[in-house]
Write a protein that holds these residues in place. Structure first.
Motif, PDB file in Angstrom:
ATOM      1  N   MET A   1      35.035  41.273  27.227  1.00  0.00           N
ATOM      2  CA  MET A   1      35.579  40.270  28.156  1.00  0.00           C
ATOM      3  C   MET A   1      36.836  40.810  28.837  1.00  0.00           C
ATOM      4  N   GLU A   2      36.927  40.568  30.119  1.00  0.00           N
ATOM      5  CA  GLU A   2      38.120  41.020  30.826  1.00  0.00           C
ATOM      6  C   GLU A   2      38.482  40.052  31.953  1.00  0.00           C
ATOM      7  N   ILE A   3      39.718  40.170  32.417  1.00  0.00           N
ATOM      8  CA  ILE A   3      40.169  39.321  33.520  1.00  0.00           C
ATOM      9  C   ILE A   3      40.289  40.178  34.770  1.00  0.00           C
ATOM     10  N   VAL A   4      39.623  39.724  35.836  1.00  0.00           N
ATOM     11  CA  VAL A   4      39.725  40.455  37.100  1.00  0.00           C
ATOM     12  C   VAL A   4      40.292  39.535  38.178  1.00  0.00           C
ATOM     13  N   GLU A   5      40.980  40.174  39.136  1.00  0.00           N
ATOM     14  CA  GLU A   5      41.539  39.413  40.255  1.00  0.00           C
ATOM     15  C   GLU A   5      40.636  39.620  41.464  1.00  0.00           C
ATOM     16  N   GLY A   6      40.264  38.538  42.125  1.00  0.00           N
ATOM     17  CA  GLY A   6      39.360  38.716  43.251  1.00  0.00           C
ATOM     18  C   GLY A   6      39.444  37.644  44.321  1.00  0.00           C
ATOM     19  N   ILE A   7      38.826  37.968  45.443  1.00  0.00           N
ATOM     20  CA  ILE A   7      38.680  37.020  46.552  1.00  0.00           C
ATOM     21  C   ILE A   7      37.186  36.754  46.727  1.00  0.00           C
TER      22      ILE A   7
ATOM     23  N   THR B   1      36.898  42.378  44.068  1.00  0.00           N
ATOM     24  CA  THR B   1      37.910  42.403  43.006  1.00  0.00           C
ATOM     25  C   THR B   1      38.798  43.641  43.142  1.00  0.00           C
ATOM     26  N   LYS B   2      39.964  43.493  42.579  1.00  0.00           N
ATOM     27  CA  LYS B   2      40.923  44.595  42.576  1.00  0.00           C
ATOM     28  C   LYS B   2      40.441  45.702  41.632  1.00  0.00           C
ATOM     29  N   GLU B   3      39.835  45.295  40.529  1.00  0.00           N
ATOM     30  CA  GLU B   3      39.494  46.242  39.468  1.00  0.00           C
ATOM     31  C   GLU B   3      38.182  46.984  39.681  1.00  0.00           C
ATOM     32  N   HIS B   4      37.176  46.291  40.234  1.00  0.00           N
ATOM     33  CA  HIS B   4      35.837  46.894  40.319  1.00  0.00           C
ATOM     34  C   HIS B   4      35.243  46.870  41.719  1.00  0.00           C
ATOM     35  N   GLY B   5      36.045  46.576  42.718  1.00  0.00           N
ATOM     36  CA  GLY B   5      35.499  46.462  44.069  1.00  0.00           C
ATOM     37  C   GLY B   5      34.612  45.239  44.183  1.00  0.00           C
ATOM     38  N   LEU B   6      33.526  45.395  44.926  1.00  0.00           N
ATOM     39  CA  LEU B   6      32.625  44.271  45.175  1.00  0.00           C
ATOM     40  C   LEU B   6      31.698  44.057  43.977  1.00  0.00           C
ATOM     41  N   ILE B   7      31.683  42.842  43.422  1.00  0.00           N
ATOM     42  CA  ILE B   7      30.769  42.554  42.303  1.00  0.00           C
ATOM     43  C   ILE B   7      30.150  41.162  42.458  1.00  0.00           C
TER      44      ILE B   7
ATOM     45  N   THR C   1      38.632  31.657  48.291  1.00  0.00           N
ATOM     46  CA  THR C   1      39.455  31.416  47.098  1.00  0.00           C
ATOM     47  C   THR C   1      39.895  32.741  46.466  1.00  0.00           C
ATOM     48  N   HIS C   2      41.171  32.806  46.152  1.00  0.00           N
ATOM     49  CA  HIS C   2      41.753  33.972  45.474  1.00  0.00           C
ATOM     50  C   HIS C   2      42.048  33.547  44.036  1.00  0.00           C
ATOM     51  N   ALA C   3      41.472  34.241  43.070  1.00  0.00           N
ATOM     52  CA  ALA C   3      41.571  33.752  41.693  1.00  0.00           C
ATOM     53  C   ALA C   3      41.470  34.870  40.663  1.00  0.00           C
ATOM     54  N   LEU C   4      41.807  34.496  39.442  1.00  0.00           N
ATOM     55  CA  LEU C   4      41.577  35.380  38.294  1.00  0.00           C
ATOM     56  C   LEU C   4      40.300  34.893  37.609  1.00  0.00           C
ATOM     57  N   PHE C   5      39.395  35.798  37.341  1.00  0.00           N
ATOM     58  CA  PHE C   5      38.129  35.445  36.717  1.00  0.00           C
ATOM     59  C   PHE C   5      38.044  36.125  35.353  1.00  0.00           C
ATOM     60  N   THR C   6      37.763  35.332  34.332  1.00  0.00           N
ATOM     61  CA  THR C   6      37.503  35.927  33.019  1.00  0.00           C
ATOM     62  C   THR C   6      36.006  36.179  32.929  1.00  0.00           C
ATOM     63  N   ILE C   7      35.625  37.438  32.885  1.00  0.00           N
ATOM     64  CA  ILE C   7      34.190  37.769  32.980  1.00  0.00           C
ATOM     65  C   ILE C   7      33.733  38.730  31.887  1.00  0.00           C
ATOM     66  N   TYR C   8      32.417  38.692  31.656  1.00  0.00           N
ATOM     67  CA  TYR C   8      31.750  39.796  30.987  1.00  0.00           C
ATOM     68  C   TYR C   8      31.318  40.721  32.091  1.00  0.00           C
ATOM     69  N   TYR C   9      31.946  41.862  32.217  1.00  0.00           N
ATOM     70  CA  TYR C   9      31.647  42.759  33.331  1.00  0.00           C
ATOM     71  C   TYR C   9      30.380  43.554  33.056  1.00  0.00           C
ATOM     72  N   LYS C  10      29.468  43.517  34.009  1.00  0.00           N
ATOM     73  CA  LYS C  10      28.212  44.271  33.895  1.00  0.00           C
ATOM     74  C   LYS C  10      27.918  44.967  35.210  1.00  0.00           C
ATOM     75  N   THR C  11      27.092  46.000  35.149  1.00  0.00           N
ATOM     76  CA  THR C  11      26.739  46.679  36.401  1.00  0.00           C
ATOM     77  C   THR C  11      25.772  45.827  37.221  1.00  0.00           C
ATOM     78  N   GLY C  12      25.072  44.919  36.546  1.00  0.00           N
ATOM     79  CA  GLY C  12      24.273  43.946  37.293  1.00  0.00           C
ATOM     80  C   GLY C  12      25.158  42.778  37.671  1.00  0.00           C
ATOM     81  N   LEU C  13      24.759  41.617  37.241  1.00  0.00           N
ATOM     82  CA  LEU C  13      25.537  40.420  37.522  1.00  0.00           C
ATOM     83  C   LEU C  13      26.509  40.158  36.368  1.00  0.00           C
ATOM     84  N   SER C  14      27.787  40.002  36.673  1.00  0.00           N
ATOM     85  CA  SER C  14      28.756  39.656  35.626  1.00  0.00           C
ATOM     86  C   SER C  14      28.768  38.143  35.456  1.00  0.00           C
TER      87      SER C  14
END
Ligand SMILES: [Zn+2]
Length: 239
Positions: free
Chosen positions: A1-7, A25-31, A53-66
Motif C-alpha cells: 500500500m502506498e500514497i500517491v499524489e495525483g490529478i 500522479t507524481k510518483e508513477h505518471g499516468l495510472i 480534483t487534486h488529491a492523495l490516493f492510498t492505493i495498491y499500486y499495480k501495473t494494471g489497474l491500481s
C-alpha cells in the motif's frame, strides 16, 4: 500500500456504482485507479472521482489497474470545475496527456507544470487560459521529442531572415526556403511562438487576439500532423 499524489484527468463508470479514474500522479505518471462506490453521490469517494480534483490516493499500486482504498482531497478546484469555457482548454490538455503519455512513466516535470497551470487557471482570465494552454502544448511537444525547430530555418539551417513556419517540416523557414504554396503566418505569430517557448510562466503575458488565434491554429495543425492527435475539446475552441 502506498500514497500517491495525483490529478484526476478522466473518469469512467465501472460496474454498478464504481469508477475507474485516469490519474496523472507524481510518483508513477499516468495510472488507472479503481475506486469502489465512487459513482454514488452519498459515498465519500464521490468527490474524489471528479476530473480536475487534486488529491492523495492510498492505493495498491499495480501495473494494471491500481485500487484505491481512501483518498484525501488537496484541492477541489470547485470554481474551475463549473467554468465551462475554461474547461474546454483544460480538458483539451488532459486529452493530450491521455493520448500521448505512456502509463507508469514518472514525469515529475509535467506533473508539476500541469498542477501549477490548473492552480493559475482558476483565477486567470479566459485569454490567459488560452495562453497557458499553448504554453503547455509546446512543453509537451518538447517532452515527446517533436518540438518545433525555432532556432534556425528547419530546411537550410540559416538563422537569419526567418519568414514563415512550415508545419510538415516542423519549424521556422527562412526567406530563401519559403515557398508560395505554404500557409503564411504573420511575423508576430512567429515571434510569439519563440517567446512562448522561452516564457517564464510566472510572468504576465500580453498577446494580441489575432496572434493568439493564429497560434491556436498553428498548434492544432502541428499536433495533427506530427502526432496524429485531435482532441474532442478542440471542437469547442473559440477565437
Ligand atoms: Zn532556409
Amino acid at each position: 500500500m502506498e500514497i500517491v499524489e495525483g490529478i484526476v484527468l478522466k473518469t469512467s463508470d465501472y460496474r454498478e456504482n464504481s469508477k475507474i479514474l485516469q490519474v496523472l500522479t507524481k510518483e508513477h505518471g499516468l495510472i488507472g485507479i479503481y475506486l469502489k462506490g465512487a459513482n454514488n453521490y452519498r459515498n465519500k469517494s464521490f468527490a474524489l472521482a471528479q476530473p480536475i480534483t487534486h488529491a492523495l490516493f492510498t492505493i495498491y499500486y499495480k501495473t494494471g489497474l491500481s485500487s484505491c482504498f481512501k483518498g484525501e482531497i488537496i484541492n477541489n478546484f470547485n470554481s474551475l470545475k463549473i467554468d465551462i469555457e475554461k474547461n474546454v482548454y483544460l480538458y483539451h490538455l488532459f486529452e493530450l496527456l491521455l493520448k500521448n503519455l505512456e502509463q507508469h512513466q514518472e514525469i515529475n516535470y509535467l506533473f508539476n507544470l500541469i498542477l501549477k497551470l490548473v492552480i493559475r487557471m482558476e483565477e486567470a482570465s479566459l485569454k490567459d487560459v488560452k495562453i497557458f494552454t499553448l504554453y503547455f502544448e509546446l512543453q509537451l511537444l518538447t517532452y515527446l521529442g517533436v518540438a518545433p525547430v525555432l532556432s534556425n530555418c528547419v530546411e537550410c539551417g540559416s538563422t537569419s531572415q526567418i519568414a514563415n513556419f512550415d508545419i510538415t517540416k516542423g519549424g521556422y523557414i527562412c526567406d530563401k526556403c519559403n515557398c508560395s504554396t505554404l500557409k503564411s503566418y504573420a511575423v508576430e505569430t512567429l515571434q510569439t511562438l519563440l517567446y512562448l517557448k522561452k516564457l517564464n510562466i510566472d510572468e504576465d503575458i500580453a498577446i494580441s487576439d489575432e496572434t493568439l488565434n493564429e497560434l491556436r491554429h498553428l498548434m492544432s495543425d502541428y499536433y495533427l500532423y506530427h502526432l496524429g492527435v485531435k482532441t474532442n475539446s478542440a471542437k469547442f475552441f473559440k477565437s
